[in-house]
Design a protein around this motif. Sequence first.
Motif, PDB file in Angstrom:
ATOM      1  N   THR A 190      -3.481  22.493 136.231  1.00  0.00           N
ATOM      2  CA  THR A 190      -4.494  22.860 137.223  1.00  0.00           C
ATOM      3  C   THR A 190      -3.836  23.237 138.535  1.00  0.00           C
ATOM      4  N   TRP A 191      -2.889  22.440 138.980  1.00  0.00           N
ATOM      5  CA  TRP A 191      -2.187  22.704 140.238  1.00  0.00           C
ATOM      6  C   TRP A 191      -1.446  24.038 140.180  1.00  0.00           C
ATOM      7  N   LEU A 192      -0.774  24.321 139.077  1.00  0.00           N
ATOM      8  CA  LEU A 192      -0.038  25.584 138.941  1.00  0.00           C
ATOM      9  C   LEU A 192      -0.969  26.794 139.022  1.00  0.00           C
ATOM     10  N   VAL A 193      -2.090  26.733 138.314  1.00  0.00           N
ATOM     11  CA  VAL A 193      -3.049  27.842 138.338  1.00  0.00           C
ATOM     12  C   VAL A 193      -3.625  27.995 139.744  1.00  0.00           C
ATOM     13  N   TRP A 194      -3.951  26.886 140.369  1.00  0.00           N
ATOM     14  CA  TRP A 194      -4.504  26.883 141.720  1.00  0.00           C
ATOM     15  C   TRP A 194      -3.498  27.464 142.714  1.00  0.00           C
ATOM     16  N   ALA A 195      -2.261  26.984 142.675  1.00  0.00           N
ATOM     17  CA  ALA A 195      -1.233  27.468 143.596  1.00  0.00           C
ATOM     18  C   ALA A 195      -0.974  28.960 143.397  1.00  0.00           C
ATOM     19  N   SER A 196      -0.928  29.385 142.153  1.00  0.00           N
ATOM     20  CA  SER A 196      -0.703  30.800 141.864  1.00  0.00           C
ATOM     21  C   SER A 196      -1.857  31.655 142.383  1.00  0.00           C
ATOM     22  N   GLY A 197      -3.084  31.219 142.147  1.00  0.00           N
ATOM     23  CA  GLY A 197      -4.250  31.964 142.627  1.00  0.00           C
ATOM     24  C   GLY A 197      -4.318  32.007 144.143  1.00  0.00           C
ATOM     25  N   THR A 198      -4.008  30.880 144.783  1.00  0.00           N
ATOM     26  CA  THR A 198      -4.005  30.830 146.240  1.00  0.00           C
ATOM     27  C   THR A 198      -2.962  31.783 146.799  1.00  0.00           C
ATOM     28  N   ASP A 216       0.407  13.305 134.130  1.00  0.00           N
ATOM     29  CA  ASP A 216      -0.815  14.113 134.228  1.00  0.00           C
ATOM     30  C   ASP A 216      -0.500  15.590 133.979  1.00  0.00           C
ATOM     31  N   VAL A 217      -0.315  15.938 132.724  1.00  0.00           N
ATOM     32  CA  VAL A 217       0.011  17.320 132.348  1.00  0.00           C
ATOM     33  C   VAL A 217      -1.119  18.262 132.732  1.00  0.00           C
ATOM     34  N   GLU A 218      -2.361  17.878 132.474  1.00  0.00           N
ATOM     35  CA  GLU A 218      -3.495  18.745 132.828  1.00  0.00           C
ATOM     36  C   GLU A 218      -3.594  18.923 134.339  1.00  0.00           C
ATOM     37  N   GLY A 219      -3.279  17.878 135.085  1.00  0.00           N
ATOM     38  CA  GLY A 219      -3.262  17.983 136.550  1.00  0.00           C
ATOM     39  C   GLY A 219      -2.217  18.982 137.007  1.00  0.00           C
ATOM     40  N   PRO A 242       4.022  28.364 133.002  1.00  0.00           N
ATOM     41  CA  PRO A 242       4.248  27.798 131.666  1.00  0.00           C
ATOM     42  C   PRO A 242       2.920  27.547 130.949  1.00  0.00           C
ATOM     43  N   SER A 243       2.983  27.554 129.642  1.00  0.00           N
ATOM     44  CA  SER A 243       1.794  27.249 128.839  1.00  0.00           C
ATOM     45  C   SER A 243       1.519  25.749 128.899  1.00  0.00           C
ATOM     46  N   ARG A 244       0.334  25.377 128.462  1.00  0.00           N
ATOM     47  CA  ARG A 244       0.006  23.955 128.371  1.00  0.00           C
ATOM     48  C   ARG A 244       0.955  23.251 127.406  1.00  0.00           C
ATOM     49  N   GLU A 245       1.326  23.948 126.335  1.00  0.00           N
ATOM     50  CA  GLU A 245       2.247  23.361 125.349  1.00  0.00           C
ATOM     51  C   GLU A 245       3.607  23.064 125.985  1.00  0.00           C
ATOM     52  N   THR A 246       4.100  24.011 126.779  1.00  0.00           N
ATOM     53  CA  THR A 246       5.381  23.794 127.461  1.00  0.00           C
ATOM     54  C   THR A 246       5.265  22.635 128.433  1.00  0.00           C
ATOM     55  N   LEU A 247       4.162  22.594 129.163  1.00  0.00           N
ATOM     56  CA  LEU A 247       3.965  21.497 130.112  1.00  0.00           C
ATOM     57  C   LEU A 247       3.885  20.158 129.393  1.00  0.00           C
TER      58      LEU A 247
END
Length: 172
Positions: A30-38, A24-27, A8-13
Amino acid sequence: MFELKDLPSRETLARFGKLYDNPDVEGLYTWLVWASGTDEMLSAFNTNLAREGLAQTPFFVLLLLKRNPDGLTIGALADGVAVASQTMTRAVKQMEASGLCTKHPDPHDGRHWIVRLTPEGDSTLSRVLPKHYAWVAKFMSHFSEDERDALVKLMLKVAPALHRIRLEGELG
């Protein structure tokens, strides 16, 4: 495995954050991008191992046995790979059938078995490790020394943070 590919986009979040009380929307982003990359990284790792006829558990067992030439018990291997003893018992049985390791009674404790690397297991490592190292080097070449240092510092905080949360009863 992290299954969400359409992040999802930051706006959706932000919208969902207001709707569902996310502090903590930014958290979360960050977690989503991290989990996806991992997940992408581990998927590529698994694909590379599969090309060599291996999965993670046997690969890591071979490495542990190479590091411990006198052998290890099934329990020590299970701990070292972070799988259940029953899972390790099955893995060792399959690896034995493939000629990658041998299992011998423990001379100090008849209830245990000592697993040792065979010449074929050693040969498999000699074939697989250079390819694995080359893949890791190619992947890591996309990161500067400072970025690598930052990643290490951050990743070393993951297990202690999750451990504290578990102790607080906030996570399964």
